[in-house]
Design an enzyme around this catalytic site. Structure first.
Site, short mmCIF file in Angstrom:
data_model
loop_
_atom_site.label_atom_id
_atom_site.label_comp_id
_atom_site.label_asym_id
_atom_site.label_seq_id
_atom_site.Cartn_x
_atom_site.Cartn_y
_atom_site.Cartn_z
N GLY A 46 -26.56 28.70 7.73
CA GLY A 46 -27.51 29.75 7.41
C GLY A 46 -26.82 30.89 6.69
O GLY A 46 -25.61 31.10 6.87
N GLN A 51 -25.62 39.38 3.59
CA GLN A 51 -24.23 38.92 3.69
C GLN A 51 -23.56 38.79 2.32
O GLN A 51 -22.34 38.74 2.23
CB GLN A 51 -24.16 37.57 4.40
N CYS A 91 -20.42 33.14 12.80
CA CYS A 91 -21.08 33.73 11.63
C CYS A 91 -20.11 33.73 10.44
O CYS A 91 -18.93 34.03 10.60
CB CYS A 91 -21.48 35.17 11.97
N LEU A 92 -20.63 33.40 9.27
CA LEU A 92 -19.78 33.39 8.07
C LEU A 92 -19.20 34.78 7.79
O LEU A 92 -18.17 34.89 7.15
CB LEU A 92 -20.59 32.92 6.85
N HIS A 133 -30.91 34.82 14.07
CA HIS A 133 -29.60 35.34 13.66
C HIS A 133 -29.68 35.87 12.22
O HIS A 133 -29.18 36.96 11.92
CB HIS A 133 -28.57 34.21 13.79
N GLU A 134 -30.35 35.11 11.34
CA GLU A 134 -30.43 35.52 9.93
C GLU A 134 -31.35 36.73 9.74
O GLU A 134 -31.06 37.62 8.93
CB GLU A 134 -30.92 34.37 9.04
N HIS A 137 -29.48 39.73 10.44
CA HIS A 137 -28.66 40.15 9.29
C HIS A 137 -29.49 41.04 8.35
O HIS A 137 -29.00 42.05 7.84
CB HIS A 137 -28.18 38.94 8.49
NI NI Z 1 -24.31 35.24 10.39
#
Ligand code: NI
Length: 182
Positions: A46, A51, A91-92, A133-134, A137
């Site tokens: 995701g 991000q 998370c990225l 989660h997204e 963000h």
């Molecule tokens: Ni994330």
């Protein structure tokens, strides 16, 4: 398509809230394509526009093993949520950190698709976690914000101290957990 740079914690830009998309045009569709490519290259499931430093309410998800079943949610709104599930999240934007976060187990989310058409998705378990989660963000919130103050301070110190990671180190630590990057 282009690969975009993913911001990393504790970059303050990750704390900014994204604005709704007013028109789903070619610029947005290009953003979606670029975000998908960026997510696939980074082995994530995701990615939210915040991000990649674009403050628009756009997120992409692909949980398939074959990496060819993308979801694209523009202006997502959770209209129904029930149950509780605690999953180990990664998370990225927060490399090498994994921890358990409690979220709703089942949700219904309304959004615009790539063509600007209204759509809805009923999701449960990991897909539901991923959407939540997204959306966080897009609201400028990271999964580490759910952790204790003490844990967060420790993570921040570690992230600020970290100079450079070699790719092999990053790969090793990624393999040490079953959590997927969202
Ligand atoms: Ni994330």
């Amino acid at each position: 398509m282009a690969r975009l740079l993913i911001l990393e914690y504790p970059d303050p830009r990750l704390g900014l809230a994204a604005a709704p998309v007013t028109e789903v045009d070619d610029e947005i569709r290009t953003l979606v394509s670029d975000m998908l490519e960026t997510m696939y290259v980074a082995s994530g499931i995701g990615l939210a526009a915040t991000q990649v430093n674009v403050l628009k309410r756009v997120l992409v998800i692909d949980m398939s093993e074959t990496r060819n079943e993308p979801y694209c949610l523009i202006n997502p709104e959770i209209v129904f949520a029930e149950g509780k599930i605690s999953t180990e999240e990664g998370c990225l934007s927060v490399p090498e950190v994994y921890d358990y976060v409690e979220r709703a187990e089942r949700i219904k989310v309304e959004f615009l698709d790539r063509n600007g058409e209204p759509a809805e998705l009923e999701a449960e378990e990991l897909l539901a976690v991923c959407v939540q989660h997204e959306i966080d963000h897009l609201d400028g919130k990271l999964f580490v914000d759910y952790l204790s103050e003490l844990k967060r301070q420790r993570l921040k110190k570690k992230a600020l101290k970290k100079t450079r990671r070699t790719p092999s180190e990053a790969t090793r630590s990624r393999q040490s957990t079953s959590a997927r990057l969202i």
